[in-house]
Write an enzyme that holds these catalytic residues in place. Structure first.
Site, PDB file in Angstrom:
ATOM      1  N   TYR A 254      44.400 -51.217  37.116  1.00 38.70           N
ATOM      2  CA  TYR A 254      44.618 -51.107  35.660  1.00 38.70           C
ATOM      3  C   TYR A 254      45.986 -51.702  35.304  1.00 38.70           C
ATOM      4  CZ  TYR A 254      44.737 -48.826  31.034  1.00 38.70           C
ATOM      5  OH  TYR A 254      44.810 -48.566  29.684  1.00 38.70           O
TER       6      TYR A 254
ATOM      7  N   LYS B 172      46.474 -54.927  32.850  1.00 33.71           N
ATOM      8  CA  LYS B 172      47.230 -54.822  31.593  1.00 33.71           C
ATOM      9  C   LYS B 172      48.451 -55.741  31.608  1.00 33.71           C
ATOM     10  CE  LYS B 172      44.517 -52.024  29.393  1.00 33.71           C
ATOM     11  NZ  LYS B 172      43.838 -52.424  28.144  1.00 33.71           N
TER      12      LYS B 172
HETATM   13  N1  LIG Z   1      44.104 -43.756  25.870  1.00 31.97           N
HETATM   14  C1  LIG Z   1      45.242 -44.161  26.432  1.00 31.97           C
HETATM   15  O1  LIG Z   1      46.041 -43.336  26.901  1.00 31.97           O
HETATM   16  C2  LIG Z   1      45.560 -45.623  26.502  1.00 31.97           C
HETATM   17  C3  LIG Z   1      46.872 -45.981  26.883  1.00 31.97           C
HETATM   18  C4  LIG Z   1      47.195 -47.322  26.964  1.00 31.97           C
HETATM   19  C5  LIG Z   1      46.254 -48.284  26.667  1.00 31.97           C
HETATM   20  N2  LIG Z   1      44.989 -47.918  26.300  1.00 31.97           N
HETATM   21  C6  LIG Z   1      44.038 -48.986  25.997  1.00 31.97           C
HETATM   22  O2  LIG Z   1      43.560 -48.848  24.684  1.00 31.97           O
HETATM   23  C7  LIG Z   1      42.218 -49.329  24.603  1.00 31.97           C
HETATM   24  C8  LIG Z   1      41.306 -48.245  24.039  1.00 31.97           C
HETATM   25  O3  LIG Z   1      41.411 -47.119  24.881  1.00 31.97           O
HETATM   26  P1  LIG Z   1      40.751 -45.695  24.533  1.00 31.97           P
HETATM   27  O4  LIG Z   1      41.640 -44.696  25.123  1.00 31.97           O
HETATM   28  O5  LIG Z   1      40.378 -45.630  23.114  1.00 31.97           O
HETATM   29  O6  LIG Z   1      39.437 -45.794  25.456  1.00 31.97           O
HETATM   30  P2  LIG Z   1      37.988 -45.138  25.289  1.00 31.97           P
HETATM   31  O7  LIG Z   1      37.397 -45.157  26.657  1.00 31.97           O
HETATM   32  O8  LIG Z   1      38.073 -43.857  24.590  1.00 31.97           O
HETATM   33  O9  LIG Z   1      37.245 -46.212  24.369  1.00 31.97           O
HETATM   34  C9  LIG Z   1      37.009 -47.516  24.858  1.00 31.97           C
HETATM   35  C10 LIG Z   1      35.776 -48.094  24.198  1.00 31.97           C
HETATM   36  O10 LIG Z   1      35.538 -49.393  24.798  1.00 31.97           O
HETATM   37  C11 LIG Z   1      34.128 -49.526  25.001  1.00 31.97           C
HETATM   38  N3  LIG Z   1      33.863 -50.502  26.071  1.00 31.97           N
HETATM   39  C12 LIG Z   1      34.041 -50.329  27.406  1.00 31.97           C
HETATM   40  N4  LIG Z   1      33.614 -51.421  28.061  1.00 31.97           N
HETATM   41  C13 LIG Z   1      33.182 -52.311  27.127  1.00 31.97           C
HETATM   42  C14 LIG Z   1      32.627 -53.609  27.178  1.00 31.97           C
HETATM   43  N5  LIG Z   1      32.396 -54.224  28.349  1.00 31.97           N
HETATM   44  N6  LIG Z   1      32.294 -54.220  26.014  1.00 31.97           N
HETATM   45  C15 LIG Z   1      32.487 -53.590  24.822  1.00 31.97           C
HETATM   46  N7  LIG Z   1      32.983 -52.357  24.706  1.00 31.97           N
HETATM   47  C16 LIG Z   1      33.335 -51.721  25.859  1.00 31.97           C
HETATM   48  C17 LIG Z   1      33.670 -48.130  25.373  1.00 31.97           C
HETATM   49  O11 LIG Z   1      32.263 -47.987  25.159  1.00 31.97           O
HETATM   50  C18 LIG Z   1      34.513 -47.267  24.433  1.00 31.97           C
HETATM   51  O12 LIG Z   1      33.864 -47.015  23.205  1.00 31.97           O
HETATM   52  C19 LIG Z   1      41.843 -49.761  26.023  1.00 31.97           C
HETATM   53  O13 LIG Z   1      42.081 -51.149  26.180  1.00 31.97           O
HETATM   54  C20 LIG Z   1      42.810 -48.962  26.876  1.00 31.97           C
HETATM   55  O14 LIG Z   1      43.027 -49.568  28.133  1.00 31.97           O
HETATM   56  C21 LIG Z   1      44.623 -46.606  26.212  1.00 31.97           C
END
Ligand SMILES: NC(=O)c1ccc[n+]([C@@H]2O[C@H](COP(=O)([O-])OP(=O)(O)OC[C@H]3O[C@@H](n4cnc5c(N)ncnc54)[C@H](O)[C@@H]3O)[C@@H](O)[C@H]2O)c1
Length: 262
Positions: free
Chosen positions: A151, A155
């Site tokens: 990851y 990123k």
């Molecule tokens: N939550 C955190 O703490 C956090 C921190 C840093 C970065 N992020 C990043 O923020 C973004 C959103 O994270 P989140 O926490 O809302 O995640 P989440 O898992 O709650 O939501 C992610 C969404 O992406 C969709 N998804 C997954 N694979 C896919 C694909 N191949 N095609 C289309 N859609 C797809 C999933 O169905 C889901 O609805 C991500 O890129 C994550 O890496 C999250």
């Protein structure tokens, strides 16, 4: 209320979590938003309950789907101003326990999905007179989160790719900006259950609360999806017109807090 008035956005992975919050705030600020996700039920439910949001099913790894998605968006809305490459996946794994298929999954969704989004959105943004691309990276791009090796690498790749896109757009006078957002821990379904996965996959994992130094330290506090969505609106709007190629960290000191290795 009108910070992105009249603009048209695509937000990937927006059926839940951060992407969902991004889409809702963009609509509240005047944009029309196409949301995409693998999760058809979640995407349809959000679109049905929110005027201004339309859902298209999409796997961001599928290049042919990107082509039809951008074409359909241009036909239906006449322009594309904002792309939020938000869809992302995470797997646990330290340098010895990382699984190659899980690495590939993260690189295909997080990195290739972002690359394909930029590749197919940029021509539509040129037709629209300019645009703003926002790539969702993470604090993992620069923090040594050894239990998330793949990851972190994916990123980090998003952050460096973002700069290449930004410079390409600037040097070619495209009026398209490209920035990355780096959230700290945000309270979304992605994080649910991740600590249980740590204990089953990482031997000797020391969560901060288990360390002698941090035993009485404040527990980590997750941010809310809207903490990130406000930044998305800023980068999507013309308020950030002088900002491109930047990394916007939203993490409440987590990248400058000393690691506990005791
Ligand atoms: N939550 C955190 O703490 C956090 C921190 C840093 C970065 N992020 C990043 O923020 C973004 C959103 O994270 P989140 O926490 O809302 O995640 P989440 O898992 O709650 O939501 C992610 C969404 O992406 C969709 N998804 C997954 N694979 C896919 C694909 N191949 N095609 C289309 N859609 C797809 C999933 O169905 C889901 O609805 C991500 O890129 C994550 O890496 C999250």
């Amino acid at each position: 209320m009108n910070r992105v008035d009249g603009k048209v956005a695509i937000v990937t992975g927006a059926a839940r979590g951060i992407g969902r919050a991004d889409a809702l705030l963009l609509v509240q600020e005047g944009a029309r938003v196409v949301i995409t996700d693998l999760d058809e039920a979640g995407g349809n439910a959000l679109a049905a309950s929110t005027p201004g949001i339309e859902f298209f099913k999409q796997d961001v790894r599928d290049e042919a789907r990107w082509e039809t998605l951008v074409k359909d968006t241009m036909e239906r809305y006449g322009r594309l101003d904002i792309l939020v490459n938000n869809a992302g996946v995470i797997h646990v794994g330290d340098p010895l326990t990382s699984d190659r298929d899980e690495w590939r999954h993260m690189f295909e969704v997080n990195v290739e999905g972002t690359m394909l989004g930029c590749k197919h959105a940029i021509p539509a943004m040129i037709t629209s007179g300019g645009g703003s691309i926002i790539n969702m990276s993470s604090i993992a791009a620069k923090s040594g989160l050894y239990f998330f090796t793949g990851y972190c690498a994916s990123k980090g790749a998003i952050a460096s790719y973002t700069k290449a896109v930004a410079v390409y757009c600037a040097q070619n006078r495209l009026n398209i900006r490209c920035n990355s957002i780096h959230p700290g821990g945000i309270d979304t379904p992605m994080n649910a259950g991740i600590e249980q996965e740590f204990s089953s996959r990482i031997s000797g994992m020391r969560l901060p609360a288990q360390s002698p130094v941090a035993a009485d330290a404040p527990k980590m506090r997750y941010g809310e999806p809207n903490d990130i969505a406000y930044a998305v609106v800023y980068l999507a709007s013309d308020e950030s017109k002088f900002m491109s190629g930047s990394e916007l960290y939203i993490e409440n000191t987590s990248t400058i807090t000393a690691a506990v290795v005791a």
